[in-house]
Design an enzyme around this catalytic site. Structure first.
Site, mmCIF file in Angstrom:
data_model
loop_
_atom_site.group_PDB
_atom_site.id
_atom_site.type_symbol
_atom_site.label_atom_id
_atom_site.label_comp_id
_atom_site.label_asym_id
_atom_site.label_seq_id
_atom_site.Cartn_x
_atom_site.Cartn_y
_atom_site.Cartn_z
ATOM 1 N N SER A 72 0.754 -1.265 0.040
ATOM 2 C CA SER A 72 0.185 -0.125 -0.022
ATOM 3 C C SER A 72 0.780 1.387 -0.127
ATOM 4 O O SER A 72 0.219 2.700 -0.220
ATOM 5 C CB SER A 72 -1.135 0.003 1.088
ATOM 6 O OG SER A 72 -2.177 -0.811 0.834
ATOM 7 N N LYS A 131 0.666 3.721 -2.668
ATOM 8 C CA LYS A 131 -0.497 4.320 -3.275
ATOM 9 C C LYS A 131 -0.035 5.914 -3.039
ATOM 10 O O LYS A 131 -0.787 6.921 -3.561
ATOM 11 C CB LYS A 131 -1.656 4.086 -2.088
ATOM 12 C CG LYS A 131 -2.006 2.813 -2.435
ATOM 13 C CD LYS A 131 -3.132 2.205 -1.189
ATOM 14 C CE LYS A 131 -3.786 0.917 -1.299
ATOM 15 N NZ LYS A 131 -4.465 0.480 -0.146
ATOM 16 N N TYR A 165 -3.425 -2.015 -10.367
ATOM 17 C CA TYR A 165 -3.338 -2.002 -9.043
ATOM 18 C C TYR A 165 -2.690 -2.853 -8.432
ATOM 19 O O TYR A 165 -1.478 -2.891 -7.665
ATOM 20 C CB TYR A 165 -4.567 -1.723 -8.381
ATOM 21 C CG TYR A 165 -4.573 -1.904 -7.061
ATOM 22 C CD1 TYR A 165 -4.740 -0.639 -6.128
ATOM 23 C CD2 TYR A 165 -5.132 -3.023 -6.208
ATOM 24 C CE1 TYR A 165 -4.417 -0.869 -4.946
ATOM 25 C CE2 TYR A 165 -5.113 -3.130 -5.038
ATOM 26 C CZ TYR A 165 -4.852 -2.034 -4.301
ATOM 27 O OH TYR A 165 -4.938 -2.139 -2.858
ATOM 28 N N TYR A 173 -4.299 3.023 7.871
ATOM 29 C CA TYR A 173 -5.546 2.415 8.138
ATOM 30 C C TYR A 173 -6.261 2.736 9.257
ATOM 31 O O TYR A 173 -6.199 4.069 9.534
ATOM 32 C CB TYR A 173 -5.312 0.559 8.373
ATOM 33 C CG TYR A 173 -4.160 0.032 7.483
ATOM 34 C CD1 TYR A 173 -4.653 0.199 5.986
ATOM 35 C CD2 TYR A 173 -3.061 -0.120 7.695
ATOM 36 C CE1 TYR A 173 -3.780 -0.437 4.931
ATOM 37 C CE2 TYR A 173 -2.073 -0.882 6.799
ATOM 38 C CZ TYR A 173 -2.476 -0.816 5.369
ATOM 39 O OH TYR A 173 -1.493 -1.321 4.552
ATOM 40 N N VAL A 232 1.046 -3.722 3.978
ATOM 41 C CA VAL A 232 1.104 -5.148 4.611
ATOM 42 C C VAL A 232 2.506 -5.859 4.289
ATOM 43 O O VAL A 232 2.610 -6.858 4.866
ATOM 44 C CB VAL A 232 0.056 -5.996 4.209
ATOM 45 C CG1 VAL A 232 -1.434 -5.386 4.807
ATOM 46 C CG2 VAL A 232 -0.155 -6.202 2.644
HETATM 47 N N1 GLU Z 1 -2.461 -5.578 -2.084
HETATM 48 C C1 GLU Z 1 -3.049 -5.414 -1.113
HETATM 49 C C2 GLU Z 1 -4.493 -5.238 -1.076
HETATM 50 O O1 GLU Z 1 -4.915 -4.417 -1.889
HETATM 51 C C3 GLU Z 1 -2.477 -4.083 -0.271
HETATM 52 C C4 GLU Z 1 -2.764 -4.325 0.954
HETATM 53 C C5 GLU Z 1 -1.891 -3.148 1.853
HETATM 54 O O2 GLU Z 1 -0.894 -3.189 1.900
HETATM 55 O O3 GLU Z 1 -2.714 -2.376 2.495
HETATM 56 O O4 GLU Z 1 -5.438 -5.896 -0.979
#
Ligand code: GLU
Length: 310
Positions: free
Chosen positions: A67, A70, A194, A246, A264
């Protein structure tokens, strides 16, 4: 701040945290390629706006960016679309899990912010517009390579394939938003882009270097490249502060006091405005999904350096 002082503090904090906490947390196990990462890994890298680099531990080992990507796609989407991006995605913390679908229904398919999965998928759609997924992924990878000054950054194909094979919730979110007309490209193309952006492998050194423009009002202080406007850089930092961890974004602001984005894979990118960018990696996650030992290292480093935006 002398080179020696920063290097000493990073080495001391790194060693203290590694000695006391190495291996803590639970490694993400939703796909095999992440589940087999050694929980004992721990890396820390700091790069300052005047070019000093300090590091500890596994700062040279690549890990899955997940993530944290992003942050970079948001930068690219703002470069491409400017303010009009905010019609399609908000900038309010969600208070829900990162992959929650409930708010989307009530809020007309406009995700709360660019860092929950739904919002990141819209951002990726903006980065993809007018191109093939392959072209968009190459652009994301090349942007990271350029910002990091590292041509070894690449997609882990096994991770990308597994993300796609297990990404049922992301497919749900994307289809749901497509139903609200908030995705322009085909769902499969957006999600392939993505999944590939999340599967990029990067080291702490490279990640800190790539994020440095956010510590310097959008300009890479070492190359002079104008990556993004000062206004956009400020906003990306604001969203990292309010939405980057989060459901524990408030706690991170409280404990560390700096904009940060976790993933993650166990990485965290943190920005010290006007001073430095910091990347930490330890694969074990806490209950909310943030690197447990990485968060502790950032708390201690920020306290020791007296770094905080407050
Ligand atoms: N590839 C993960 C998903 O979209 C990213 C998770 C993350 O790092 O929050 O579920």
């Amino acid at each position: 701040m002398s080179t020696e002082t920063l290097a000493q503090i990073v080495a001391t904090v790194g060693k203290e945290i590694a000695d006391a906490h190495r291996g803590e947390g639970k490694v993400a196990d939703y796909i095999p390629a992440l589940a087999r990462v050694d929980a004992n890994r721990f890396g820390l890298a700091v790069i300052t706006c005047d070019g000093q680099m300090a590091e500890y531990g596994d700062a040279w080992l690549p890990f899955s960016i997940q993530s944290i990507s992003k942050v970079f796609t948001l930068t690219m989407a703002l470069q491409r679309m400017g303010e009009s991006l905010w019609v399609r995605v908000g900038r309010e913390p969600s208070g829900s899990r990162f992959n929650s679908i409930v708010q989307l229904e009530a809020e007309g398919g406009v995700p709360r912010n660019p860092f929950i999965n739904a919002g990141a998928i819209v951002v990726t759609d903006a980065v993809l517009a007018g191109r093939t997924p392959g072209e968009a992924v190459d652009d994301i990878r090349d942007t990271l390579r350029r910002l990091a000054g590292a041509d070894t950054i690449d997609v882990d194909k096994e991770v990308a394939t597994s993300e796609a094979a297990t990404g049922y919730r992301n497919y749900s979110l994307a289809n749901f938003m497509k139903g609200f007309d908030n995705l322009h490209s085909p769902v499969e193309d957006v999600l392939q882009t993505y999944f590939h952006q999340c599967s990029l492998r990067i080291t702490c050194r490279q990640l800190a270097r790539a994020g440095l423009f956010l510590a310097n009002e959008g300009v890479d202080p070492l190359t002079g490249e104008v990556v993004i406007s000062p206004e956009h850089a400020r906003r990306i930092n604001a969203i990292m502060m309010t939405c980057g961890h989060y459901d524990a974004s408030g706690e991170f602001a409280f404990q560390v006091g700096l904009p940060g984005k976790s993933g993650v894979g166990g990485g965290i990118l943190t920005i010290v405005p006007d001073v430095a960018a910091v990347a930490v990696w330890s694969p074990g996650l806490n209950a909310v999904g943030n690197s447990q030992v990485g968060t502790l290292a950032l708390e201690r480093l920020a306290a020791r350096m007296r770094w905080s935006v407050f």
